[in-house]
Design a protein around this motif. Structure first.
Motif, PDB file in Angstrom:
ATOM      1  N   PRO A  63       0.614  -1.246   0.160  1.00  0.00           N
ATOM      2  CA  PRO A  63       0.000  -0.107  -0.187  1.00  0.00           C
ATOM      3  C   PRO A  63       0.935   1.238  -0.077  1.00  0.00           C
ATOM      4  O   PRO A  63       1.867   1.338   0.549  1.00  0.00           O
ATOM      5  N   SER A  64       0.337   2.338  -0.573  1.00  0.00           N
ATOM      6  CA  SER A  64       1.341   3.843  -0.680  1.00  0.00           C
ATOM      7  C   SER A  64       1.000   4.361   0.684  1.00  0.00           C
ATOM      8  O   SER A  64       1.889   5.369   0.691  1.00  0.00           O
ATOM      9  N   SER A  65       0.084   4.047   1.445  1.00  0.00           N
ATOM     10  CA  SER A  65      -0.147   5.011   2.663  1.00  0.00           C
ATOM     11  C   SER A  65       0.051   3.920   3.841  1.00  0.00           C
ATOM     12  O   SER A  65      -0.004   2.714   3.673  1.00  0.00           O
ATOM     13  N   GLY A  66       0.178   4.668   4.974  1.00  0.00           N
ATOM     14  CA  GLY A  66       0.405   3.855   6.250  1.00  0.00           C
ATOM     15  C   GLY A  66       1.696   3.164   6.388  1.00  0.00           C
ATOM     16  O   GLY A  66       2.620   3.839   5.610  1.00  0.00           O
ATOM     17  N   SER A  67       1.877   2.246   7.379  1.00  0.00           N
ATOM     18  CA  SER A  67       3.378   1.751   7.364  1.00  0.00           C
ATOM     19  C   SER A  67       3.939   0.581   6.458  1.00  0.00           C
ATOM     20  O   SER A  67       4.906   0.229   6.609  1.00  0.00           O
ATOM     21  N   GLY A  68       2.978   0.526   5.557  1.00  0.00           N
ATOM     22  CA  GLY A  68       3.367  -0.393   4.333  1.00  0.00           C
ATOM     23  C   GLY A  68       4.437  -0.097   3.597  1.00  0.00           C
ATOM     24  O   GLY A  68       5.069  -0.944   2.911  1.00  0.00           O
ATOM     25  N   PHE A  69       4.619   1.409   3.516  1.00  0.00           N
ATOM     26  CA  PHE A  69       5.294   1.791   2.432  1.00  0.00           C
ATOM     27  C   PHE A  69       6.065   3.113   2.976  1.00  0.00           C
ATOM     28  O   PHE A  69       5.592   3.895   3.296  1.00  0.00           O
ATOM     29  N   GLN A  70       7.227   2.972   2.947  1.00  0.00           N
ATOM     30  CA  GLN A  70       8.154   4.099   3.519  1.00  0.00           C
ATOM     31  C   GLN A  70       8.375   5.438   2.620  1.00  0.00           C
ATOM     32  O   GLN A  70       8.799   6.325   2.969  1.00  0.00           O
ATOM     33  N   GLY A  71       8.116   5.289   1.402  1.00  0.00           N
ATOM     34  CA  GLY A  71       8.175   6.318   0.332  1.00  0.00           C
ATOM     35  C   GLY A  71       9.537   6.279  -0.535  1.00  0.00           C
ATOM     36  O   GLY A  71       9.776   7.297  -1.198  1.00  0.00           O
ATOM     37  N   PHE A  72      10.282   5.131  -0.232  1.00  0.00           N
ATOM     38  CA  PHE A  72      11.358   4.917  -0.978  1.00  0.00           C
ATOM     39  C   PHE A  72      11.741   3.528  -1.051  1.00  0.00           C
ATOM     40  O   PHE A  72      11.097   2.525  -0.131  1.00  0.00           O
ATOM     41  N   THR A  73      12.518   2.972  -1.989  1.00  0.00           N
ATOM     42  CA  THR A  73      13.173   1.523  -2.021  1.00  0.00           C
ATOM     43  C   THR A  73      14.715   1.698  -2.303  1.00  0.00           C
ATOM     44  O   THR A  73      14.888   2.630  -2.828  1.00  0.00           O
ATOM     45  N   LEU A  74      15.287   0.619  -1.710  1.00  0.00           N
ATOM     46  CA  LEU A  74      16.827   0.588  -2.182  1.00  0.00           C
ATOM     47  C   LEU A  74      16.834  -0.633  -3.055  1.00  0.00           C
ATOM     48  O   LEU A  74      16.129  -1.311  -3.122  1.00  0.00           O
ATOM     49  N   ALA A  75      17.990  -0.468  -4.043  1.00  0.00           N
ATOM     50  CA  ALA A  75      17.801  -1.522  -4.953  1.00  0.00           C
ATOM     51  C   ALA A  75      19.413  -1.940  -5.055  1.00  0.00           C
ATOM     52  O   ALA A  75      20.260  -1.195  -5.118  1.00  0.00           O
ATOM     53  N   HIS A  76      19.437  -3.118  -5.390  1.00  0.00           N
ATOM     54  CA  HIS A  76      20.759  -3.990  -5.599  1.00  0.00           C
ATOM     55  C   HIS A  76      20.401  -4.603  -6.906  1.00  0.00           C
ATOM     56  O   HIS A  76      19.645  -5.643  -7.155  1.00  0.00           O
ATOM     57  N   ALA A  94      17.874 -14.877   5.874  1.00  0.00           N
ATOM     58  CA  ALA A  94      18.572 -14.045   6.852  1.00  0.00           C
ATOM     59  C   ALA A  94      17.307 -13.292   7.591  1.00  0.00           C
ATOM     60  O   ALA A  94      17.650 -12.439   8.668  1.00  0.00           O
ATOM     61  N   GLY A  95      15.922 -13.561   7.262  1.00  0.00           N
ATOM     62  CA  GLY A  95      15.135 -13.079   8.063  1.00  0.00           C
ATOM     63  C   GLY A  95      14.193 -11.860   7.291  1.00  0.00           C
ATOM     64  O   GLY A  95      13.377 -11.416   8.130  1.00  0.00           O
ATOM     65  N   ALA A  96      14.314 -11.616   6.190  1.00  0.00           N
ATOM     66  CA  ALA A  96      13.521 -10.600   5.316  1.00  0.00           C
ATOM     67  C   ALA A  96      12.074 -11.186   5.118  1.00  0.00           C
ATOM     68  O   ALA A  96      12.090 -12.643   5.119  1.00  0.00           O
ATOM     69  N   ARG A  97      11.085 -10.493   4.930  1.00  0.00           N
ATOM     70  CA  ARG A  97      10.089 -10.875   4.270  1.00  0.00           C
ATOM     71  C   ARG A  97       9.860 -10.619   2.875  1.00  0.00           C
ATOM     72  O   ARG A  97      10.303  -9.563   2.150  1.00  0.00           O
ATOM     73  N   LEU A  98       9.253 -11.441   2.109  1.00  0.00           N
ATOM     74  CA  LEU A  98       9.214 -11.189   0.451  1.00  0.00           C
ATOM     75  C   LEU A  98       7.913 -10.513   0.283  1.00  0.00           C
ATOM     76  O   LEU A  98       6.928 -10.926   0.746  1.00  0.00           O
ATOM     77  N   ALA A  99       8.120  -9.373  -0.350  1.00  0.00           N
ATOM     78  CA  ALA A  99       7.323  -8.564  -0.497  1.00  0.00           C
ATOM     79  C   ALA A  99       6.504  -8.741  -1.964  1.00  0.00           C
ATOM     80  O   ALA A  99       5.370  -8.566  -2.365  1.00  0.00           O
ATOM     81  N   ARG A 100       7.490  -9.123  -2.864  1.00  0.00           N
ATOM     82  CA  ARG A 100       6.954  -9.483  -4.383  1.00  0.00           C
ATOM     83  C   ARG A 100       7.980 -10.553  -5.018  1.00  0.00           C
ATOM     84  O   ARG A 100       9.198 -10.244  -4.770  1.00  0.00           O
ATOM     85  N   PRO A 101       7.554 -11.782  -5.150  1.00  0.00           N
ATOM     86  CA  PRO A 101       8.642 -12.578  -5.754  1.00  0.00           C
ATOM     87  C   PRO A 101       8.897 -12.246  -7.069  1.00  0.00           C
ATOM     88  O   PRO A 101       8.572 -11.414  -7.781  1.00  0.00           O
ATOM     89  N   PRO A 132      14.338  -6.624   8.161  1.00  0.00           N
ATOM     90  CA  PRO A 132      13.139  -6.654   9.556  1.00  0.00           C
ATOM     91  C   PRO A 132      12.469  -5.223   9.978  1.00  0.00           C
ATOM     92  O   PRO A 132      11.667  -5.355  10.727  1.00  0.00           O
ATOM     93  N   ASP A 133      13.154  -3.959   9.495  1.00  0.00           N
ATOM     94  CA  ASP A 133      12.255  -2.932   9.789  1.00  0.00           C
ATOM     95  C   ASP A 133      11.442  -2.342   8.614  1.00  0.00           C
ATOM     96  O   ASP A 133      10.641  -1.391   8.829  1.00  0.00           O
ATOM     97  N   GLY A 134      10.953  -3.351   7.632  1.00  0.00           N
ATOM     98  CA  GLY A 134      10.175  -2.940   6.741  1.00  0.00           C
ATOM     99  C   GLY A 134      10.576  -2.009   5.550  1.00  0.00           C
ATOM    100  O   GLY A 134       9.768  -1.912   4.734  1.00  0.00           O
ATOM    101  N   PHE A 135      12.091  -1.895   5.438  1.00  0.00           N
ATOM    102  CA  PHE A 135      12.388  -1.149   4.464  1.00  0.00           C
ATOM    103  C   PHE A 135      12.532  -1.945   3.310  1.00  0.00           C
ATOM    104  O   PHE A 135      13.104  -3.244   3.286  1.00  0.00           O
ATOM    105  N   LEU A 136      12.324  -1.756   1.983  1.00  0.00           N
ATOM    106  CA  LEU A 136      12.045  -2.434   0.933  1.00  0.00           C
ATOM    107  C   LEU A 136      13.294  -2.267   0.091  1.00  0.00           C
ATOM    108  O   LEU A 136      13.935  -1.176   0.064  1.00  0.00           O
TER     109      LEU A 136
END
Length: 141
Positions: free
Chosen positions: A62-75, A93-100, A116-120
């Motif tokens: 979601p674009s609002s609330g705690s589901g999205f911080q407003g940015f992503t990091l990319a590798h 390592a403990g991450a959550r899959l957001a999109r396969p 673990p902090d929800g950063f994408l």
């Protein structure tokens, strides 16, 4: 996963306003930019501006609330197989899959995990932005 950040993409409320702001700071936009996304070179990192709602949709959150911080990091990596392997490593390592991991309409292959902090983090194979010998994204001037 190699200790490297390839892209920092900010989800912005008004893309035109943000483009104008960074240009006013003297930043030069890459010719790879499109109407819906702006790319800038930021040292060894590529910096992107993307409409917040569209970036959230791309990450499948979601674009609002705690589901999205407003940015992503990319590798960025060189192969589709590497995308899948890094996603597996992150999950172990403990991450959550957001999109396969999956092919995307623009020709790349990507998936997202949340730390673990929800950063994408997007893990991406982008055939249009090759990597140099040090694994850095090469944007056109």
């Amino acid at each position: 996963m190699q200790q490297n950040i390839s892209f920092i993409t900010l989800g912005v409320a008004d893309l035109a306003r943000s483009r104008a702001f960074y240009r006013a700071l003297g930043w030069t936009e890459s010719s790879a930019s499109k109407p819906e996304i702006a790319f800038f070179r930021a040292g060894s990192v590529a910096f992107g501006l993307f409409q917040r709602d569209a970036l959230a949709e791309d990450a499948n959150v979601p674009s609002s609330g705690s589901g999205f911080q407003g940015f992503t990091l990319a590798h960025n990596v060189e192969t589709e197989d590497a995308v899948s392997k890094i996603l597996e490593q992150a999950l172990a390592a403990g991450a959550r899959l957001a999109r396969p991991a999956e092919k995307v309409s623009w020709g790349g292959f990507r998936g997202y995990f949340a730390d673990p902090d929800g950063f994408l983090w997007e893990v991406c194979c982008n055939p249009f932005f090759p990597l140099d010998a040090q694994g850095r994204v090469q944007l056109p001037e």
